[in-house]
Design a protein around this motif. Structure first.
Motif, mmCIF file in Angstrom:
data_model
loop_
_atom_site.group_PDB
_atom_site.id
_atom_site.type_symbol
_atom_site.label_atom_id
_atom_site.label_comp_id
_atom_site.label_asym_id
_atom_site.label_seq_id
_atom_site.Cartn_x
_atom_site.Cartn_y
_atom_site.Cartn_z
ATOM 1 N N UNK A 184 0.820 -1.209 0.000
ATOM 2 C CA UNK A 184 0.000 0.000 0.000
ATOM 3 C C UNK A 184 0.853 1.259 0.000
ATOM 4 N N UNK A 185 0.207 2.355 -0.366
ATOM 5 C CA UNK A 185 0.848 3.659 -0.257
ATOM 6 C C UNK A 185 0.761 4.140 1.188
ATOM 7 N N UNK A 186 1.826 4.778 1.672
ATOM 8 C CA UNK A 186 1.824 5.350 3.017
ATOM 9 C C UNK A 186 2.836 6.484 3.072
ATOM 10 N N UNK A 187 2.641 7.390 4.010
ATOM 11 C CA UNK A 187 3.652 8.409 4.286
ATOM 12 C C UNK A 187 4.761 7.751 5.112
ATOM 13 N N UNK A 188 5.849 8.480 5.345
ATOM 14 C CA UNK A 188 6.936 7.917 6.151
ATOM 15 C C UNK A 188 6.455 7.563 7.558
ATOM 16 N N UNK A 189 5.525 8.393 8.074
ATOM 17 C CA UNK A 189 5.048 8.188 9.442
ATOM 18 C C UNK A 189 4.233 6.913 9.587
ATOM 19 N N UNK A 217 0.529 3.938 -5.315
ATOM 20 C CA UNK A 217 -0.554 4.687 -4.696
ATOM 21 C C UNK A 217 -1.560 5.216 -5.694
ATOM 22 N N UNK A 218 -1.199 5.154 -6.968
ATOM 23 C CA UNK A 218 -2.074 5.650 -8.020
ATOM 24 C C UNK A 218 -2.438 4.547 -9.001
ATOM 25 N N UNK A 219 -1.580 3.548 -9.145
ATOM 26 C CA UNK A 219 -1.843 2.449 -10.061
ATOM 27 C C UNK A 219 -1.337 2.732 -11.456
ATOM 28 N N UNK A 220 -1.901 2.048 -12.432
ATOM 29 C CA UNK A 220 -1.486 2.169 -13.828
ATOM 30 C C UNK A 220 -2.463 3.073 -14.573
ATOM 31 N N UNK A 221 -1.953 4.140 -15.136
ATOM 32 C CA UNK A 221 -2.776 5.125 -15.846
ATOM 33 C C UNK A 221 -1.993 5.670 -17.034
ATOM 34 N N UNK A 264 8.899 -8.226 -0.617
ATOM 35 C CA UNK A 264 7.997 -7.089 -0.832
ATOM 36 C C UNK A 264 6.949 -7.424 -1.890
ATOM 37 N N UNK A 265 7.347 -8.225 -2.853
ATOM 38 C CA UNK A 265 6.442 -8.576 -3.946
ATOM 39 C C UNK A 265 5.592 -9.800 -3.622
ATOM 40 N N UNK A 266 6.119 -10.708 -2.820
ATOM 41 C CA UNK A 266 5.374 -11.928 -2.502
ATOM 42 C C UNK A 266 4.511 -11.795 -1.256
ATOM 43 N N UNK A 267 4.863 -10.861 -0.371
ATOM 44 C CA UNK A 267 4.099 -10.621 0.857
ATOM 45 C C UNK A 267 3.748 -9.145 0.986
ATOM 46 N N UNK A 268 3.223 -8.598 -0.091
ATOM 47 C CA UNK A 268 2.959 -7.174 -0.169
ATOM 48 C C UNK A 268 2.048 -6.641 0.921
ATOM 49 N N UNK A 269 1.169 -7.460 1.445
ATOM 50 C CA UNK A 269 0.209 -7.009 2.470
ATOM 51 C C UNK A 269 0.902 -6.524 3.742
ATOM 52 N N UNK A 270 2.170 -6.925 3.948
ATOM 53 C CA UNK A 270 2.918 -6.492 5.129
ATOM 54 C C UNK A 270 3.584 -5.127 4.932
ATOM 55 N N UNK A 271 3.486 -4.566 3.717
ATOM 56 C CA UNK A 271 4.277 -3.384 3.383
ATOM 57 C C UNK A 271 3.413 -2.179 3.010
ATOM 58 N N UNK A 272 3.929 -1.015 3.394
ATOM 59 C CA UNK A 272 3.341 0.257 2.967
ATOM 60 C C UNK A 272 4.471 1.288 2.937
ATOM 61 N N UNK A 273 4.546 2.083 1.861
ATOM 62 C CA UNK A 273 5.630 3.050 1.690
ATOM 63 C C UNK A 273 5.210 4.085 0.657
ATOM 64 N N UNK A 274 6.003 5.159 0.559
ATOM 65 C CA UNK A 274 5.630 6.228 -0.380
ATOM 66 C C UNK A 274 6.277 5.983 -1.747
ATOM 67 N N UNK A 275 6.026 6.894 -2.681
ATOM 68 C CA UNK A 275 6.310 6.578 -4.081
ATOM 69 C C UNK A 275 7.778 6.629 -4.462
ATOM 70 N N UNK A 276 8.597 7.459 -3.792
ATOM 71 C CA UNK A 276 10.023 7.472 -4.111
ATOM 72 C C UNK A 276 10.674 6.171 -3.661
#
Length: 272
Positions: free
Chosen positions: A68-73, A202-206, A105-117
């Motif tokens: 998921x997308x998340x802020x640093x906090x 956080x935005x997906x494919x567009x 990160x790719x196989x257990x993505x549900x454990x992760x959240x971070x910002x776009x950079x």
């Protein structure tokens, strides 16, 4: 313009190196731009096409990984492999291979959240892993820390001005009038997927219009300035990484053995 062993190459002469539609788009763009793309041999050229393809594949995989997308906090990671710091950085635990940490990160993505950079750096690492193989990757990248644009110097991520966009590039959409309530939407770091598509965490494919439309929703009230695609590209050092790949049998050239980083991510890149 493509130069291999100091000889200018035509798109036709390299068509056998481009094995997919998106690689043909890469070749076509490189050949038509005035920017010089210089390679020591065809194998190095093919390596860049393939690593760019791996980047695109990794972007699509991350989009559906559950991360998921998340802020640093509010960032989070899998505590079995990573240590989460108070500032939202992920530090690879002692004894965990770098390849295992990135793959998780790719196989257990549900454990992760971070910002776009951070997402872009993760994608660069994943493309390097898939291009070099785990053995070479783990030798090259021993201690990984993920936060914002922080990265191992062997990735040598560089940002430069220009409109020579190639699939696999990181491109930045700036949102100059972002609402201060939503500072994370001051812009979006994306990977150019080819065929007019972009991935932003956080935005997906567009397409470009879709990215701009999404960012414009987070402008301050009354703003008349639209978000826009900046004239710059951000890339890892494809050419340097080639020398650690199975495709290379000649070792690391002398001029790379004491390589110093010439440039880093500039302040022009606004990351959320």
């Amino acid at each position: 313009m493509i130069l291999i062993q100091n000889k200018e190459m035509t798109e036709q002469s390299l068509k056998k190196e481009a094995k997919s539609a998106v690689q043909k788009e890469m070749l076509r763009n490189m050949a038509r731009y005035d920017e010089k793309y210089v390679f020591v041999n065809r194998e190095q050229f093919s390596f860049e096409l393939n690593m760019r393809s791996r980047l695109i594949e990794a972007s699509r995989a991350l989009a559906y990984s559950g991360a998921e997308f998340a802020t640093f906090e509010t960032s989070r990671c899998n505590p079995a492999l990573w240590i989460l710091t108070e500032r939202g950085a992920f530090i690879l635990r002692y004894g965990v291979p770098a390849s295992a940490g990135i793959r998780d990160i790719f196989s257990n993505g549900k454990f992760y959240a971070f910002e776009c950079a951070t997402a872009i750096v993760i994608l660069f690492y994943k493309a390097a892993l898939d291009s070099l193989g785990p053995k070479a990757f783990d030798r090259l990248f021993r201690e990984i820390i993920l936060r914002d644009w922080r990265h191992d110097e062997d990735l040598n991520i560089r940002t430069q001005r220009g409109n020579d966009f190639i699939p696999g590039d990181c491109l930045y959409f700036n949102n100059p009038d972002f609402d201060e309530i939503y500072p994370q939407w001051r812009g979006e770091n994306t990977i150019m997927l080819g065929n007019k598509e972009f991935f932003g965490h956080g935005m997906g494919i567009k397409d470009a219009e879709g990215v701009i439309k999404s960012l414009n929703q987070y402008r301050y009230p009354g703003s008349a300035r639209s978000a826009y695609l900046m004239s710059q590209t951000t890339r890892p050092d494809f050419k340097y990484l080639y020398f650690f790949s199975p495709a290379n049998s000649s070792g690391l050239p002398v001029y790379y053995q004491e390589r110093k980083i010439i440039s880093r991510i500039g302040s022009t890149v606004q990351a959320h």
